[in-house]
Design an enzyme around this catalytic site. Structure first.
Site, PDB file in Angstrom:
ATOM      1  CD  GLU A   1      -3.123   1.134   1.989  1.00 47.31           C
ATOM      2  OE1 GLU A   1      -3.871   2.129   1.986  1.00 47.31           O
ATOM      3  OE2 GLU A   1      -3.331   0.109   2.638  1.00 47.31           O
TER       4      GLU A   1
ATOM      5  CG  HIS B   1      -8.520   2.512 -14.202  1.00 50.73           C
ATOM      6  ND1 HIS B   1      -9.021   2.924 -15.418  1.00 50.73           N
ATOM      7  CD2 HIS B   1      -9.092   3.295 -13.256  1.00 50.73           C
ATOM      8  CE1 HIS B   1      -9.875   3.930 -15.202  1.00 50.73           C
ATOM      9  NE2 HIS B   1      -9.934   4.166 -13.907  1.00 50.73           N
TER      10      HIS B   1
END
Length: 140
Positions: free
Chosen positions: A63, A107
Site C-alpha cells: 500500500e 487503470h
C-alpha cells in the site's frame, strides 16, 4: 516541476520519515515512467510468530508503494491519495533478506486508480501479488 530519478526517490524517502514506512525500514529504490519500486528488509521486526515475513507487513509495503505511485503518476497539485481497497495473495514465504515491491498502473483514472504490486525476493521469485485501488482527493 520535473525531478530527476534521484531527486524523486529522495523525496519519496523523505516522506517516509516518522511514519510506518520508516518503522518498517521501507526505502524507495527505483523509478521509471511506468513504475516505482521500494524494498523492505525481512528480519524479526516484520516476522509473524513462526519466523517468516508477516502478511500484514507485506500489505503495508504494497500500500505504501502503490499510494506513492498514485501521487507521483497523477502529477497533480494539492491532492491526497488514500487506499480504498487492497487484496493480497501470498504465494511464498521468506525468512531473511529483502523483499521488493514494484507498483504498476492497471487503470489511471482522475479519481480512482488500480495498481498491481508484485512483491519479490532478490532473485525475482514472487512472494505476494497485491491489487490496490486508490482514491485521489483533490484539495481546494
Amino acid at each position: 516541476m520535473q525531478y530527476t530519478k534521484e531527486e524523486l526517490l529522495a523525496r519519496c524517502n523523505q516522506m517516509c520519515k516518522n511514519t510506518l514506512m520508516e518503522t518498517l525500514d521501507i526505502e524507495f529504490v527505483d523509478y521509471d515512467e511506468h513504475s516505482i519500486t521500494a524494498k523492505m528488509p525481512v528480519n524479526p521486526r516484520v516476522y509473524q510468530p513462526d519466523g517468516v515475513l508477516h502478511g500484514g507487513a507485506t500489505v503495508a509495503l504494497a500500500e505504501s508503494v502503490g499510494s506513492a505511485a498514485a501521487f507521483i503518476f497523477l502529477a497533480a497539485e494539492n491532492v491526497q491519495v488514500r487506499g480504498i481497497e487492497i487484496a493480497a495473495n501470498h504465494v511464498k514465504s521468506i525468512r531473511e533478506g529483502e523483499v521488493f515491491a514494484k507498483a504498476e498502473i492497471m487503470h489511471k483514472g482522475r479519481t480512482t486508480q488500480l495498481w498491481q504490486i508484485r512483491i519479490t525476493d532478490h532473485l525475482n521469485n514472487l512472494i505476494s501479488l497485491v491489487k490496490l485501488t486508490t482514491l485521489t482527493l483533490y484539495q481546494d
